[in-house]
Design an enzyme around this catalytic site. Structure first.
Site, PDB file in Angstrom:
ATOM      1  CG  ASP A  71      -2.009   1.016   1.158  1.00 25.78           C
ATOM      2  OD1 ASP A  71      -1.703   2.229   1.134  1.00 25.78           O
ATOM      3  OD2 ASP A  71      -3.176   0.608   1.129  1.00 25.78           O
ATOM      4  CB  ILE A  72       1.165   4.270  -2.145  1.00 25.56           C
ATOM      5  CG1 ILE A  72      -0.277   4.752  -2.232  1.00 25.56           C
ATOM      6  CG2 ILE A  72       1.564   3.471  -3.371  1.00 25.56           C
ATOM      7  CD1 ILE A  72      -0.506   5.774  -3.340  1.00 25.56           C
ATOM      8  CG  HIS A  89      -8.220  -2.410  -2.836  1.00 23.33           C
ATOM      9  ND1 HIS A  89      -9.217  -1.775  -3.553  1.00 23.33           N
ATOM     10  CD2 HIS A  89      -7.932  -1.585  -1.806  1.00 23.33           C
ATOM     11  CE1 HIS A  89      -9.515  -0.620  -2.992  1.00 23.33           C
ATOM     12  NE2 HIS A  89      -8.745  -0.482  -1.916  1.00 23.33           N
ATOM     13  CG  LEU A  90      -7.865  -8.895   1.806  1.00 23.95           C
ATOM     14  CD1 LEU A  90      -9.216  -8.757   2.507  1.00 23.95           C
ATOM     15  CD2 LEU A  90      -7.423 -10.356   1.763  1.00 23.95           C
ATOM     16  CG  HIS A  91      -6.881  -2.434   2.864  1.00 18.35           C
ATOM     17  ND1 HIS A  91      -5.955  -1.437   2.661  1.00 18.35           N
ATOM     18  CD2 HIS A  91      -7.993  -2.063   2.184  1.00 18.35           C
ATOM     19  CE1 HIS A  91      -6.480  -0.497   1.892  1.00 18.35           C
ATOM     20  NE2 HIS A  91      -7.722  -0.864   1.592  1.00 18.35           N
TER      21      HIS A  91
END
Length: 158
Positions: free
Chosen positions: A57-58, A126-128
């Site tokens: 993740d950015i 999108h799965l964190h």
């Protein structure tokens, strides 16, 4: 124009999809196709049966914060149905593999979840994957708080 940069990807059905089931405007589709220069920690294109890619993740909310995404565009997480359970299970499995590769073995200190639209900046599911939860800051604990209307765990999707 700055406003054009932050324009969200249209909902499924109104996208500009290509023949290989990627949305031309979706940043995550561009990442999994190798068009953004983002390091893929798990690249499903290398194996014939893979459907998932993973990258950092950015804006990390924890020391380990990864995004697991389907390689094909399927709308947002509201578009996921019972037929997508194997895909969601593969997203979780891939997240666990990436954590193990990075020496995270205590899964009790891990958070897996999706931001529910409209609380997501990219409509591609999108799965964190966040770990360890004990090292998340105050704002990250709010943004990634379990089972509220903006962040849901995969258990709620089954």
């Amino acid at each position: 124009m700055a406003a054009a940069i932050n324009t969200p990807t249209p909902e499924i059905g109104t996208t500009d999809q290509t023949d290989d089931e990627h949305d031309k405007k979706c940043i995550f589709c561009k990442i999994v196709k190798g068009e953004m220069g983002t390091e893929l920690l798990h690249d499903g294109s290398l194996l014939t049966d893979e459907t998932v890619s993973c990258f950092r993740d950015i804006h990390p909310g924890a020391p380990h914060h990864y995004l697991d995404v389907p390689r094909k565009y399927v709308g947002n997480c509201k578009s996921l149905g019972k037929e997508h359970v194997p895909l969601v299970e593969k997203l979780v499995e891939t997240g666990k593999e990436i954590l193990q590769k990075n020496n995270v073995t205590d899964l009790n200190g891990v958070r897996f979840g999706f931001h529910w639209p409209p609380f997501c900046s990219v409509t591609h599911p999108h799965l964190h994957v966040l770990a360890p939860v004990s090292q998340m800051g105050f704002m990250s604990r709010v943004v990634y708080r379990l089972n509220l209307y903006w962040f849901i765990t995969v258990i709620l999707l089954k």
